[in-house]
Design a protein around this motif. Structure first.
Motif, PDB file in Angstrom:
ATOM      1  N   ASN A 213       0.851  -1.190   0.000  1.00  0.00           N
ATOM      2  CA  ASN A 213       0.000   0.000   0.000  1.00  0.00           C
ATOM      3  C   ASN A 213       0.882   1.234   0.000  1.00  0.00           C
ATOM      4  O   ASN A 213       1.806   1.337   0.819  1.00  0.00           O
ATOM      5  N   THR A 214       0.623   2.152  -0.911  1.00  0.00           N
ATOM      6  CA  THR A 214       1.344   3.428  -0.915  1.00  0.00           C
ATOM      7  C   THR A 214       0.374   4.544  -1.269  1.00  0.00           C
ATOM      8  O   THR A 214      -0.736   4.295  -1.743  1.00  0.00           O
ATOM      9  N   ASP A 215       0.811   5.775  -1.057  1.00  0.00           N
ATOM     10  CA  ASP A 215       0.039   6.915  -1.541  1.00  0.00           C
ATOM     11  C   ASP A 215      -0.053   6.849  -3.058  1.00  0.00           C
ATOM     12  O   ASP A 215       0.780   6.212  -3.715  1.00  0.00           O
ATOM     13  N   TYR A 216      -1.050   7.534  -3.606  1.00  0.00           N
ATOM     14  CA  TYR A 216      -1.215   7.567  -5.060  1.00  0.00           C
ATOM     15  C   TYR A 216      -0.234   8.564  -5.680  1.00  0.00           C
ATOM     16  O   TYR A 216      -0.628   9.567  -6.281  1.00  0.00           O
ATOM     17  N   ASN A 217       1.043   8.292  -5.517  1.00  0.00           N
ATOM     18  CA  ASN A 217       2.097   9.122  -6.075  1.00  0.00           C
ATOM     19  C   ASN A 217       3.205   8.230  -6.631  1.00  0.00           C
ATOM     20  O   ASN A 217       3.458   7.140  -6.101  1.00  0.00           O
ATOM     21  N   VAL A 218       3.867   8.707  -7.673  1.00  0.00           N
ATOM     22  CA  VAL A 218       4.876   7.901  -8.361  1.00  0.00           C
ATOM     23  C   VAL A 218       6.060   7.580  -7.455  1.00  0.00           C
ATOM     24  O   VAL A 218       6.522   6.433  -7.406  1.00  0.00           O
ATOM     25  N   ALA A 219       6.576   8.573  -6.743  1.00  0.00           N
ATOM     26  CA  ALA A 219       7.809   8.376  -5.962  1.00  0.00           C
ATOM     27  C   ALA A 219       7.691   7.266  -4.922  1.00  0.00           C
ATOM     28  O   ALA A 219       8.529   6.352  -4.897  1.00  0.00           O
ATOM     29  N   PRO A 220       6.687   7.282  -4.040  1.00  0.00           N
ATOM     30  CA  PRO A 220       6.589   6.185  -3.064  1.00  0.00           C
ATOM     31  C   PRO A 220       6.300   4.844  -3.717  1.00  0.00           C
ATOM     32  O   PRO A 220       6.758   3.801  -3.235  1.00  0.00           O
ATOM     33  N   ALA A 221       5.562   4.854  -4.830  1.00  0.00           N
ATOM     34  CA  ALA A 221       5.285   3.604  -5.537  1.00  0.00           C
ATOM     35  C   ALA A 221       6.561   3.024  -6.140  1.00  0.00           C
ATOM     36  O   ALA A 221       6.806   1.814  -6.075  1.00  0.00           O
ATOM     37  N   GLN A 222       7.402   3.892  -6.716  1.00  0.00           N
ATOM     38  CA  GLN A 222       8.661   3.427  -7.289  1.00  0.00           C
ATOM     39  C   GLN A 222       9.576   2.873  -6.207  1.00  0.00           C
ATOM     40  O   GLN A 222      10.224   1.833  -6.385  1.00  0.00           O
ATOM     41  N   GLU A 223       9.611   3.557  -5.072  1.00  0.00           N
ATOM     42  CA  GLU A 223      10.449   3.095  -3.969  1.00  0.00           C
ATOM     43  C   GLU A 223       9.979   1.740  -3.452  1.00  0.00           C
ATOM     44  O   GLU A 223      10.786   0.830  -3.206  1.00  0.00           O
ATOM     45  N   ALA A 224       8.656   1.601  -3.318  1.00  0.00           N
ATOM     46  CA  ALA A 224       8.116   0.331  -2.832  1.00  0.00           C
ATOM     47  C   ALA A 224       8.396  -0.802  -3.800  1.00  0.00           C
ATOM     48  O   ALA A 224       8.807  -1.905  -3.402  1.00  0.00           O
ATOM     49  N   MET A 225       8.212  -0.547  -5.100  1.00  0.00           N
ATOM     50  CA  MET A 225       8.455  -1.592  -6.088  1.00  0.00           C
ATOM     51  C   MET A 225       9.931  -1.928  -6.183  1.00  0.00           C
ATOM     52  O   MET A 225      10.299  -3.094  -6.379  1.00  0.00           O
ATOM     53  N   LEU A 241      -3.435  -1.078  -8.898  1.00  0.00           N
ATOM     54  CA  LEU A 241      -4.793  -0.564  -8.801  1.00  0.00           C
ATOM     55  C   LEU A 241      -4.815   0.956  -8.676  1.00  0.00           C
ATOM     56  O   LEU A 241      -5.637   1.533  -7.968  1.00  0.00           O
ATOM     57  N   GLY A 242      -3.898   1.597  -9.392  1.00  0.00           N
ATOM     58  CA  GLY A 242      -3.856   3.057  -9.451  1.00  0.00           C
ATOM     59  C   GLY A 242      -2.818   3.505 -10.467  1.00  0.00           C
ATOM     60  O   GLY A 242      -1.763   2.871 -10.610  1.00  0.00           O
ATOM     61  N   GLY A 243      -3.092   4.589 -11.185  1.00  0.00           N
ATOM     62  CA  GLY A 243      -2.234   4.996 -12.291  1.00  0.00           C
ATOM     63  C   GLY A 243      -0.838   5.428 -11.904  1.00  0.00           C
ATOM     64  O   GLY A 243       0.151   5.030 -12.523  1.00  0.00           O
ATOM     65  N   ALA A 244      -0.704   6.253 -10.857  1.00  0.00           N
ATOM     66  CA  ALA A 244       0.621   6.676 -10.418  1.00  0.00           C
ATOM     67  C   ALA A 244       1.408   5.484  -9.885  1.00  0.00           C
ATOM     68  O   ALA A 244       2.636   5.427 -10.033  1.00  0.00           O
ATOM     69  N   LEU A 245       0.711   4.535  -9.284  1.00  0.00           N
ATOM     70  CA  LEU A 245       1.368   3.316  -8.799  1.00  0.00           C
ATOM     71  C   LEU A 245       1.978   2.563  -9.973  1.00  0.00           C
ATOM     72  O   LEU A 245       3.098   2.049  -9.887  1.00  0.00           O
ATOM     73  N   SER A 246       1.258   2.496 -11.076  1.00  0.00           N
ATOM     74  CA  SER A 246       1.729   1.787 -12.270  1.00  0.00           C
ATOM     75  C   SER A 246       2.958   2.461 -12.857  1.00  0.00           C
ATOM     76  O   SER A 246       3.917   1.793 -13.250  1.00  0.00           O
ATOM     77  N   ALA A 247       2.914   3.788 -12.921  1.00  0.00           N
ATOM     78  CA  ALA A 247       4.071   4.516 -13.450  1.00  0.00           C
ATOM     79  C   ALA A 247       5.293   4.255 -12.579  1.00  0.00           C
ATOM     80  O   ALA A 247       6.401   4.012 -13.089  1.00  0.00           O
ATOM     81  N   GLY A 248       5.121   4.278 -11.263  1.00  0.00           N
ATOM     82  CA  GLY A 248       6.232   4.006 -10.357  1.00  0.00           C
ATOM     83  C   GLY A 248       6.769   2.601 -10.542  1.00  0.00           C
ATOM     84  O   GLY A 248       7.989   2.373 -10.504  1.00  0.00           O
TER      85      GLY A 248
END
Length: 355
Positions: A213-225, A241-248
């Motif tokens: 689970n991350t905020d709907y922002n690219v930076a935290p999603a990229q870090e998590a992935m 399950l979210g666009g910024a998550l996908s970009a990250g």
């Protein structure tokens, strides 16, 4: 009413090719139309004061959504239907959002439009506002209480189920996947995840090796992935399950030199551009930013005595290889880290309310 494109603020219309205005007709409603809209009572006359109780404004999706709200208010000011817009930002804190809503009640605003920071924490203050005759329109992340004028949303459960079905088809029902969720406790995030589960249960060959689970922002999603890539040498798909998550996710795969895998997502400009750039096997849908504008319009209609159903469901479009180029053709009209949402107008809103 004019379509609003946010120019001055960097998550927070004709429709895009393949997505007609008719495609956004309401497909669901609970109960029958009320004799008068719920909550609305007392001597409330135009021009109205509208409160926008935002949970947080940092994500670009939220900023774009607020842009549609402010643009809609400006249009309604021209027709003499709205006088003022009160905006608050709870900065992600549900208790602060409760205080903001209470301040709107104390100010006796005519309507409150809200994205809920918690599905249950806001119930009491929302119900109190309703009891005092204030129109309450809740969209995107919903409260549990039914003491509202209307809840407006896409079907988040269908969102998750359709994304999961696409992943099953891409992998032939077998493989190791990672699930990327938005913040826990936010109804839109939780409902997407719940919607995916029956599909996953029916396809046990699709192994969920981990999720986050991350905020709907690219930076935290990229870090998590990035962390998940180090821990998992074999990944066959990303059920995001979210666009910024996908970009990250795509950026993390690329930075680690890993081969891209089938990835679901949303209409985030960055994700759609990476989809084309990397030759990704992708699927996406859209949570229209104009749900905010539509919520303001709905509140005003209710205050003017129109019948408004307590639940309005806006259908989800599908973005795939057949139409992703039509979205990208309009990319320059949206922030680089924004969402390419479809156009909207009064006729579309009236159709949604009429169903």
């Amino acid at each position: 009413m004019k379509t609003a494109f946010l120019k001055t603020m960097p998550r927070l219309g004709s429709l895009l090719a393949g997505v007609s205005a008719a495609a956004f007709l309401m497909v669901g409603g609970t109960g029958t139309a009320l004799a008068a809209a719920n909550c609305v009572k007392g001597d409330r006359k135009a021009p109205f004061t509208i409160g926008w109780a935002n949970i947080y404004s940092v994500p670009t999706w939220m900023k774009q959504t607020e842009g549609t709200i402010t643009a809609e208010v400006e249009e309604l000011k021209k027709t003499g239907q709205v006088k003022d817009l009160m905006i608050t930002d709870a900065q992600g804190n549900a208790q602060t959002q409760i205080q903001h809503i209470q301040s709107m009640i104390d100010a006796n605003v005519d309507a409150i439009v809200v994205i809920a920071g918690s599905s249950n924490a806001l119930d009491r203050v929302i119900a109190d506002a309703c009891d005092k005759g204030i129109a309450i329109v809740n969209f995107d992340s919903l409260v549990n209480t039914d003491k509202v004028t209307a809840k407006i949303n896409t079907d988040s459960s269908q969102w998750g189920a359709t994304a999961a079905k696409w992943m099953v088809d891409q992998l032939g029902g077998k493989g190791k996947i990672i699930i990327m969720n938005g913040p826990a406790g936010i109804s839109v995030s939780d409902d997407r995840r719940k919607g995916a589960q029956p599909v996953l249960d029916a396809n046990p060959g699709l192994q969920v090796i981990t999720e986050t689970n991350t905020d709907y922002n690219v930076a935290p999603a990229q870090e998590a992935m990035t962390s998940l890539l180090f821990a998992n040498p074999e990944i066959d798909g990303v059920l995001s399950l979210g666009g910024a998550l996908s970009a990250g996710s795509v950026m993390a795969f690329d930075r680690q030199g890993r081969e891209q895998v089938p990835t679901t997502g949303e209409n985030a400009r960055q994700f759609l551009e990476l989809w084309k750039e990397k030759g990704l096997k992708g699927w996406a849908t859209m949570q229209p930013n104009w749900l905010g504008a539509f919520s303001v319009y709905t509140a005003v209609q209710a205050l003017e005595g129109k019948d408004v159903k307590p639940k309005i469901t806006v259908p989800l479009p599908v973005i795939d290889d057949s139409n992703v180029d039509s979205y990208l053709a309009r990319a320059d009209k949206f922030p680089a880290d924004g969402y390419i949402y479809s156009d909207y107008d009064k006729a579309l809103f009236d159709k949604l309310l009429a169903q």
